[in-house]
Scaffold this active site. Structure first.
Site, PDB file in Angstrom:
ATOM      1  N   GLY A  47     -52.828 -19.451 -13.866  1.00  0.00           N
ATOM      2  CA  GLY A  47     -52.371 -18.441 -12.913  1.00  0.00           C
ATOM      3  C   GLY A  47     -53.272 -17.230 -12.978  1.00  0.00           C
ATOM      4  N   GLN A  52     -55.691  -8.375 -12.232  1.00  0.00           N
ATOM      5  CA  GLN A  52     -56.582  -8.879 -13.285  1.00  0.00           C
ATOM      6  C   GLN A  52     -58.039  -8.919 -12.844  1.00  0.00           C
ATOM      7  OE1 GLN A  52     -53.888 -12.467 -14.133  1.00  0.00           O
ATOM      8  NE2 GLN A  52     -54.767 -12.036 -16.135  1.00  0.00           N
ATOM      9  N   CYS A 103     -52.815 -15.033 -21.989  1.00  0.00           N
ATOM     10  CA  CYS A 103     -53.177 -14.290 -20.788  1.00  0.00           C
ATOM     11  C   CYS A 103     -54.689 -14.095 -20.767  1.00  0.00           C
ATOM     12  CB  CYS A 103     -52.471 -12.930 -20.794  1.00  0.00           C
ATOM     13  SG  CYS A 103     -52.829 -11.937 -19.345  1.00  0.00           S
ATOM     14  N   LEU A 104     -55.289 -14.302 -19.601  1.00  0.00           N
ATOM     15  CA  LEU A 104     -56.741 -14.138 -19.484  1.00  0.00           C
ATOM     16  C   LEU A 104     -57.153 -12.679 -19.709  1.00  0.00           C
ATOM     17  CD1 LEU A 104     -57.347 -16.479 -16.416  1.00  0.00           C
ATOM     18  CD2 LEU A 104     -57.921 -16.944 -18.810  1.00  0.00           C
ATOM     19  N   HIS A 145     -44.694 -14.389 -15.349  1.00  0.00           N
ATOM     20  CA  HIS A 145     -45.834 -13.781 -16.050  1.00  0.00           C
ATOM     21  C   HIS A 145     -46.750 -13.094 -15.024  1.00  0.00           C
ATOM     22  CE1 HIS A 145     -49.294 -13.982 -19.081  1.00  0.00           C
ATOM     23  NE2 HIS A 145     -49.919 -13.778 -17.946  1.00  0.00           N
ATOM     24  N   GLU A 146     -47.051 -13.779 -13.915  1.00  0.00           N
ATOM     25  CA  GLU A 146     -47.936 -13.214 -12.881  1.00  0.00           C
ATOM     26  C   GLU A 146     -47.275 -12.044 -12.168  1.00  0.00           C
ATOM     27  OE1 GLU A 146     -50.712 -14.146 -13.312  1.00  0.00           O
ATOM     28  OE2 GLU A 146     -50.424 -16.129 -14.180  1.00  0.00           O
ATOM     29  N   HIS A 149     -47.609  -8.872 -13.963  1.00  0.00           N
ATOM     30  CA  HIS A 149     -48.915  -8.222 -13.770  1.00  0.00           C
ATOM     31  C   HIS A 149     -48.869  -7.274 -12.569  1.00  0.00           C
ATOM     32  CE1 HIS A 149     -51.622  -9.991 -16.704  1.00  0.00           C
ATOM     33  NE2 HIS A 149     -51.280 -11.224 -16.374  1.00  0.00           N
TER      34      HIS A 149
HETATM   35  O1  GNR Z   1     -53.719 -19.342 -18.097  1.00  0.00           O
HETATM   36  C1  GNR Z   1     -52.643 -18.840 -18.405  1.00  0.00           C
HETATM   37  N1  GNR Z   1     -51.780 -19.552 -19.172  1.00  0.00           N
HETATM   38  C2  GNR Z   1     -50.471 -19.173 -19.388  1.00  0.00           C
HETATM   39  C3  GNR Z   1     -49.785 -19.809 -20.389  1.00  0.00           C
HETATM   40  C4  GNR Z   1     -48.476 -19.482 -20.626  1.00  0.00           C
HETATM   41  C5  GNR Z   1     -47.843 -18.535 -19.866  1.00  0.00           C
HETATM   42  C6  GNR Z   1     -48.523 -17.876 -18.880  1.00  0.00           C
HETATM   43  C7  GNR Z   1     -49.828 -18.203 -18.623  1.00  0.00           C
HETATM   44  S1  GNR Z   1     -50.690 -17.402 -17.353  1.00  0.00           S
HETATM   45  C8  GNR Z   1     -52.319 -17.471 -18.004  1.00  0.00           C
HETATM   46  C9  GNR Z   1     -53.305 -16.898 -17.043  1.00  0.00           C
HETATM   47  C10 GNR Z   1     -53.012 -15.440 -16.846  1.00  0.00           C
HETATM   48  O2  GNR Z   1     -53.310 -14.575 -17.623  1.00  0.00           O
HETATM   49  N2  GNR Z   1     -52.344 -15.110 -15.773  1.00  0.00           N
HETATM   50  O3  GNR Z   1     -51.979 -13.842 -15.559  1.00  0.00           O
HETATM   51 NI    NI Z   2     -51.797 -12.940 -17.507  1.00  0.00          NI
END
Ligand code: GNR
Ligand code: NI
Length: 188
Positions: A47, A52, A103-104, A145-146, A149
């Site tokens: 995601g 980001q 998270c990236l 999670h997204e 952000h």
């Molecule tokens: O790649 C991603 N893996 C992930 C694993 C568990 C819960 C959420 C994520 S999202 C993350 C990519 C990211 O930072 N998205 O904002």
């Molecule tokens: Ni993230």
């Protein structure tokens, strides 16, 4: 297609509340979403939210059905891309689900986070059409999670202060070591 730069914590753009998209999904925004998807595949993510990549707008892309393997090309990673503009949670379950999140924008760090197991989300799709989806499992976790952000929230903000401090300290060390490794490869 353009690979965008992913901003890493503690960059201020990650702390800002993103602005809603007004006037629908234009060709320019579709290009941004295509670039975000390509960037996400290249970074091996499931995601990515617009903040980001430094764009403070309420846009996110996901593809949670990622095949395993680090030698895959972005084209091979593309399974079921999904695009969400102005997403809003209209219903959440009482039941929680715990998932070991990464998270990236917090590279190399992982922690268990509890979130509602099911959410109903209203959004505009790639073609600016209003949609509603009932998400559960990994899709529910990733969507939340997204969407965090978009409100300037990172998964580490769900942890205790102590856990967050330890993790952010490790992130600082991780980022520094990566930079040093990069410098070495450039010198040699
Ligand atoms: O790649 C991603 N893996 C992930 C694993 C568990 C819960 C959420 C994520 S999202 C993350 C990519 C990211 O930072 N998205 O904002
Ligand atoms: Ni993230």
């Amino acid at each position: 297609m353009t690979i965008l730069q992913i901003y890493v914590a503690p960059h201020p753009v990650l702390k800002k509340k993103a602005e809603p998209v007004t006037g629908g999904v234009t060709a320019g925004l579709r290009k941004l979403m295509d670039d975000m998807l390509e960037t996400m595949y290249t970074s091996d993510g499931i995601g990515l939210a617009a903040p980001q990549v430094g764009v403070s707008k309420r846009i996110l892309v996901l593809d949670i059905h990622q095949p395993k393997g680090d030698t895959l090309t972005p084209a091979e990673r593309r399974t079921k891309p999904q695009f969400f503009v102005n997403p809003e949670i209209v219903q959440s379950s009482q039941d929680l689900r715990i998932y070991n999140e990464g998270c990236l924008s917090v590279p190399g760090q992982y922690a268990d986070v509890a979130r509602p197991d099911k959410v109903r989300v209203k959004y505009l799709d790639y073609y600016s059409k209003e949609q509603e989806v009932e998400a559960d499992g990994l899709l529910a976790t990733c969507l939340q999670h997204e969407m965090d952000h978009l409100d300037g929230i990172l998964f580490v903000d769900h942890l205790s202060t102590l856990k967050r401090d330890i993790l952010m300290r490790k992130l600082k060390k991780f980022t520094k070591e990566n930079e040093e490794d990069l410098e070495k490869t450039h010198v040699l």
